[in-house]
Motif scaffolding. Structure first.
Motif, mmCIF file in Angstrom:
data_model
loop_
_atom_site.group_PDB
_atom_site.id
_atom_site.type_symbol
_atom_site.label_atom_id
_atom_site.label_comp_id
_atom_site.label_asym_id
_atom_site.label_seq_id
_atom_site.Cartn_x
_atom_site.Cartn_y
_atom_site.Cartn_z
ATOM 1 N N ARG A 28 -35.408 43.031 40.802
ATOM 2 C CA ARG A 28 -35.981 41.754 40.380
ATOM 3 C C ARG A 28 -34.407 40.646 41.173
ATOM 4 N NH1 ARG A 28 -36.526 39.688 34.390
ATOM 5 N NH2 ARG A 28 -34.870 41.223 34.246
ATOM 6 N N TRP B 283 -36.335 48.215 28.714
ATOM 7 C CA TRP B 283 -36.450 46.256 28.219
ATOM 8 C C TRP B 283 -36.915 46.485 26.725
ATOM 9 C CZ3 TRP B 283 -36.286 42.546 31.334
ATOM 10 C CH2 TRP B 283 -35.950 40.974 30.606
ATOM 11 N N ASP C 189 -32.243 47.124 38.090
ATOM 12 C CA ASP C 189 -33.348 45.777 38.286
ATOM 13 C C ASP C 189 -33.929 44.934 39.754
ATOM 14 O OD1 ASP C 189 -35.331 43.426 37.594
ATOM 15 O OD2 ASP C 189 -33.575 42.763 35.999
ATOM 16 N N LYS D 167 -33.407 44.029 28.677
ATOM 17 C CA LYS D 167 -32.115 44.089 30.878
ATOM 18 C C LYS D 167 -32.676 45.493 30.919
ATOM 19 C CE LYS D 167 -27.933 44.519 28.171
ATOM 20 N NZ LYS D 167 -27.632 45.800 28.962
ATOM 21 N N LEU D 168 -32.373 45.386 32.073
ATOM 22 C CA LEU D 168 -32.848 46.414 32.627
ATOM 23 C C LEU D 168 -31.298 47.178 33.565
ATOM 24 C CD1 LEU D 168 -36.357 46.592 34.716
ATOM 25 C CD2 LEU D 168 -35.528 47.468 32.620
ATOM 26 N N LEU E 200 -41.201 42.440 37.553
ATOM 27 C CA LEU E 200 -41.170 42.835 36.809
ATOM 28 C C LEU E 200 -42.315 43.914 35.937
ATOM 29 C CD1 LEU E 200 -39.630 43.238 33.697
ATOM 30 C CD2 LEU E 200 -39.869 40.923 33.389
#
Length: 225
Positions: A117, A106, A115, A111-112, A92
Motif C-alpha cells: 500500500r 497482519w 506493505d 502491520k506488514l 490490503l
C-alpha cells in the motif's frame, strides 16, 4: 466520547499512579507544549517541502487522519503525512484474501513488513520518520505527548488484555520505548510489555533518555523509529 471499559480499569486510570505522578504529568504537559511549538517552527521548511513533493507525486490529500485511542479511552485523529496509495484499503483487502502468509502477519502484528500500500515517496518518509511530523499538532492539542506509548486503534485493544489500563493511563507519544527498541524486529506482545514498563517507570529522566535515544536511532539505525 469515551469507550466503555470495565469499571475497575477506569478506576485504575483515574486514581492509579496518575495521582502519585501529578507533578510529573503537569511538567510533562508544559514541556510538550513548548517542545511542539519549537519543533513546528524548526521543521516548518521541511514540512512545506514534504507537503509540496507529496502533492506533486501522488496528489491530495497530503495529510492522513487515522482514528486512534488516547488517554482514558478518548478517540482522536492522529495526523501523518499520507504514505499510502489512495486505494490502500482495496489493496490490503485483496492481499489478505490472496496471501495467507500476509494475512497471518497482519493478524499477529497489525502491520506488514513489505506493505504494497505504501508508495515510493512514502517509503522514504517512513524510513526517515518524516511522515510523523504532523503529529506535533496532536501534541499541541493535548491528544499526544512527545514521549509515550505508541497510539493504537480500537481493534488493538483486545491484544492488551488486563494491561490495557497501562496504555490508557498514559498519553500516546510520538516516540517511546517501542520506537527505540527495534520496533520492526519486536513482537506485539513485547510492545505491550514495553507500554506496561513505561507506565511503571515513567519519569522526566526516562523521557529525556528516550528522546536522546530516538535521535541516535533516527540518525544511525534503520529498524528503530
Amino acid at each position: 466520547m469515551l469507550y466503555a471499559f470495565d469499571s475497575s480499569i477506569k478506576d485504575e486510570i483515574r486514581i492509579g499512579k496518575t495521582r502519585k505522578y501529578r507533578a510529573y504529568f503537569l511538567i510533562k504537559r508544559l514541556s510538550d507544549i513548548f517542545a511542539s511549538i519549537f519543533a513546528m517552527l524548526f521543521f516548518l521548511p521541511i514540512f512545506l517541502i514534504v507537503f509540496g513533493f507529496l502533492l506533486i507525486h501522488d496528489g491530495g490529500p497530503v495529510i492522513y487522519r487515522h482514528r486512534r485511542i488516547g488517554r482514558g479511552g478518548r478517540p482522536f485523529d492522529c495526523f501523518k503525512f499520507r504514505t499510502m496509495r489512495r486505494d490502500a484499503d482495496r489493496v490490503l483487502a485483496e492481499l489478505l484474501s490472496a496471501d495467507p502468509c500476509a494475512r497471518r502477519e497482519w493478524e499477529q502484528q497489525h502491520k506488514l513488513r513489505n506493505d504494497p500500500r505504501i508508495h515510493r515517496l512514502g517509503r522514504f518518509l517512513r524510513m526517515s520518520s518524516l511522515d510523523e511530523l504532523p503529529q506535533f499538532f496532536n501534541v499541541l492539542r493535548g491528544e499526544m505527548s512527545i514521549v509515550g506509548p505508541r497510539p493504537i486503534v480500537e481493534a488493538e485493544i483486545p491484544r492488551y488484555g488486563e494491561r490495557i489500563y497501562d496504555y490508557l493511563s498514559m498519553t500516546p507519544g510520538i516516540t517511546g520505548l517501542w520506537q527505540v527498541s527495534g520496533r520492526s524486529d519486536t513482537s506485539y506482545q513485547h510492545r505491550v510489555d514495553l507500554d506496561s514498563r513505561y507506565r511503571e517507570t515513567c519519569s522526566l529522566l526516562l523521557d529525556l533518555k528516550i528522546i536522546c535515544r530516538t535521535v541516535i536511532v533516527l540518525l544511525f539505525e534503520r529498524n528503530g523509529c
